[in-house]
Design a protein around this motif. Structure first.
Motif, short mmCIF file in Angstrom:
data_model
loop_
_atom_site.label_atom_id
_atom_site.label_comp_id
_atom_site.label_asym_id
_atom_site.label_seq_id
_atom_site.Cartn_x
_atom_site.Cartn_y
_atom_site.Cartn_z
N ASN A 1 0.83 -1.21 0.00
CA ASN A 1 0.00 0.00 0.00
C ASN A 1 0.87 1.26 0.00
N LEU A 2 0.60 2.17 -0.92
CA LEU A 2 1.50 3.30 -1.11
C LEU A 2 0.76 4.53 -1.60
N ASP A 3 1.44 5.66 -1.52
CA ASP A 3 0.97 6.89 -2.14
C ASP A 3 2.17 7.77 -2.42
N ALA A 4 2.04 8.62 -3.43
CA ALA A 4 3.13 9.52 -3.81
C ALA A 4 2.54 10.85 -4.23
N CYS A 5 3.29 11.91 -4.02
CA CYS A 5 2.88 13.22 -4.52
C CYS A 5 4.12 14.09 -4.70
N VAL A 6 3.97 15.16 -5.43
CA VAL A 6 5.08 16.07 -5.72
C VAL A 6 4.74 17.44 -5.16
N VAL A 7 5.66 17.99 -4.36
CA VAL A 7 5.50 19.32 -3.80
C VAL A 7 6.75 20.12 -4.12
N ASP A 8 6.60 21.17 -4.93
CA ASP A 8 7.74 22.02 -5.31
C ASP A 8 8.91 21.22 -5.85
N GLY A 9 8.61 20.21 -6.66
CA GLY A 9 9.64 19.42 -7.30
C GLY A 9 10.15 18.24 -6.51
N THR A 10 9.81 18.17 -5.21
CA THR A 10 10.22 17.04 -4.38
C THR A 10 9.10 15.99 -4.35
N THR A 11 9.46 14.75 -4.61
CA THR A 11 8.50 13.66 -4.57
C THR A 11 8.51 13.02 -3.19
N PHE A 12 7.34 12.91 -2.59
CA PHE A 12 7.19 12.22 -1.32
C PHE A 12 6.51 10.88 -1.60
N LEU A 13 7.09 9.81 -1.05
CA LEU A 13 6.57 8.46 -1.24
C LEU A 13 6.36 7.83 0.13
N ALA A 14 5.13 7.36 0.37
CA ALA A 14 4.80 6.66 1.61
C ALA A 14 4.33 5.26 1.24
N TRP A 15 4.76 4.26 2.03
CA TRP A 15 4.32 2.91 1.74
C TRP A 15 4.32 2.05 3.00
N ARG A 16 3.57 0.97 2.94
CA ARG A 16 3.52 -0.01 4.02
C ARG A 16 4.57 -1.09 3.74
N THR A 17 5.34 -1.42 4.75
CA THR A 17 6.27 -2.54 4.65
C THR A 17 6.01 -3.46 5.83
N ALA A 18 6.02 -4.77 5.57
CA ALA A 18 5.65 -5.76 6.58
C ALA A 18 6.21 -7.12 6.18
N PRO A 19 6.16 -8.10 7.06
CA PRO A 19 6.64 -9.42 6.66
C PRO A 19 5.75 -10.10 5.63
#
Length: 384
Positions: free
Chosen positions: A28-46
């Protein structure tokens, strides 16, 4: 014509900061761009299923390609559905905690964090009643609109049905009901939405309705919630990611590769409960793909445009790019790409990875030949 580029695996990879150690399942993830910087959030698990070792990781990718660790959300219980949105000069991250039993779906409240500066975030703060799941948060008309669903733990049971809702907030913390529409019936769950040029909303909502049918609802509703058009698709568009691009509406979603994409395939002579159970089991043991569709706004029919990289356990896409850009980037997760014939359940039990792929159109045109304008979702201002 849309060209699909070659996928680049970004998690796990050498790009990830050393302080971030991805586990076997990255989904599960999401990404967005703010002023040229990409932010990426994701779930990591076993594993794909609930785990007390699950955590959310957030990284930032500067315009020069430098990766940095932003924050980790670890609650010693499952955490899912990260959603990033920039609003009023602030970057917010939404998610929901769940239980720890791998065979149960036990959502808690929707929570939010706020970024205070590079690598500095607030702690999680609840913003919903219990048993709620966030799906999408978008900036509309100066405020934020969230889609999600309540009674979420009933999504895979026969005793009650969840129902999707739309909420609105000015600050991202205090939420109130926004549009109540008859289109969002019992059984509607993951729901994405885009604003059409008319100002109306186009909705795509996955249905997990015990007794009233599986599949997908597609609808157009006005700002008062009146249903202007609706259609039930027998295919189930899991994890819908809608975006407007060059005046057209596209959908990235999971595609059922068996049975022509249909979900309800058990004989109708069987009792409803047995049909639903059989349909769910068949869906679980058949191969899946991530696919790009175009939605005809007049007929609400979804036409397959192309299969994107993704197989096994796949499809939780985030689309970033400018509204009239020639290219947009799709972040997604998948089993290793050689697992093209693997059933969904096999992918859920084995490692998964996050990749990105570029979609190119030079230019996209409407029927008739005139270039069009429109846009994929960008969560922050465009970099100049």
């Amino acid at each position: 014509m849309i060209e699909v580029g070659q996928p680049e695996v970004v998690i796990p990879s050498q790009r990830v900061p050393r302080s971030v150690r991805p586990l076997r399942a990255n989904n599960n993830l999401d990404a967005c761009v703010v002023d040229g910087t990409t932010f990426l959030a994701w779930r990591t698990a076993p594993i794909h299923f609930a785990s007390r070792r699950a955590r959310l990781e957030v990284v930032a990718v500067d315009p020069d390609g430098t990766w940095s660790h932003e924050t980790t959300v670890r609650l010693h219980r499952d955490v899912r559905e990260p959603r990033l949105v920039a609003h009023d000069g602030r970057l917010l991250l939404y998610f929901f905690p769940a239980g720890v039993h791998p065979a149960r779906f036990e959502p808690d409240r929707i929570h939010v964090l706020q970024r205070l500066g590079p690598g500095a975030w607030t702690g999680p703060r609840p913003v919903s009643p219990p048993d709620h799941v966030v799906w999408r948060v978008r900036s509309i008309d100066g405020g934020l609109v969230m889609s999600g669903y309540g009674d979420a733990s009933g999504a895979y049971t026969t005793d009650r049905a969840p129902r999707a809702r739309l909420w609105r907030s000015d600050d991202g913390f205090a939420w109130e009901p926004w549009i109540h529409s008859e289109a969002l019936t019992d059984g509607t769950t993951e729901t994405d939405f885009v604003v059409l040029p008319s100002g109306d909303l186009l909705l795509v909502s996955r249905r997990e309705s015990r007794g009233s049918g599986l599949g997908t609802l597609l609808a157009v509703v006005d700002r008062q919630g009146r249903v202007l058009a609706s259609r039930h698709d027998r295919r189930k568009f899991d994890s819908p990611a809608l975006f407007r691009w060059h005046g057209r509406t596209f959908l990235v979603t999971r595609r059922q590769r068996a049975f022509g994409g249909r979900v309800e395939v058990m004989p109708e002579r069987l009792p409803v409960g047995w049909r639903d159970l059989g349909d769910q089991l068949l869906y679980w043991v058949t191969p899946k793909a991530t696919s790009l569709y175009e939605i005809d706004e007049a007929t609400l029919r979804a036409e397959l445009v192309a299969d994107l990289p993704g197989c096994g356990d796949t499809a939780f896409a985030s689309v970033v790019g400018g509204e009239d850009d020639d290219e947009v980037t799709v972040y997604n997760y998948s089993s290793p790409f050689w697992m093209t014939a693997a059933p969904w359940v096999a992918g859920q039990l084995l490692p998964t990875q996050i990749h990105r792929v570029t979609l190119s159109a030079r230019p996209l045109r409407r029927a008739g030949g005139a270039p069009t304008r429109g846009g994929a979702h960008r969560c922050g201002p465009r970099r100049r």
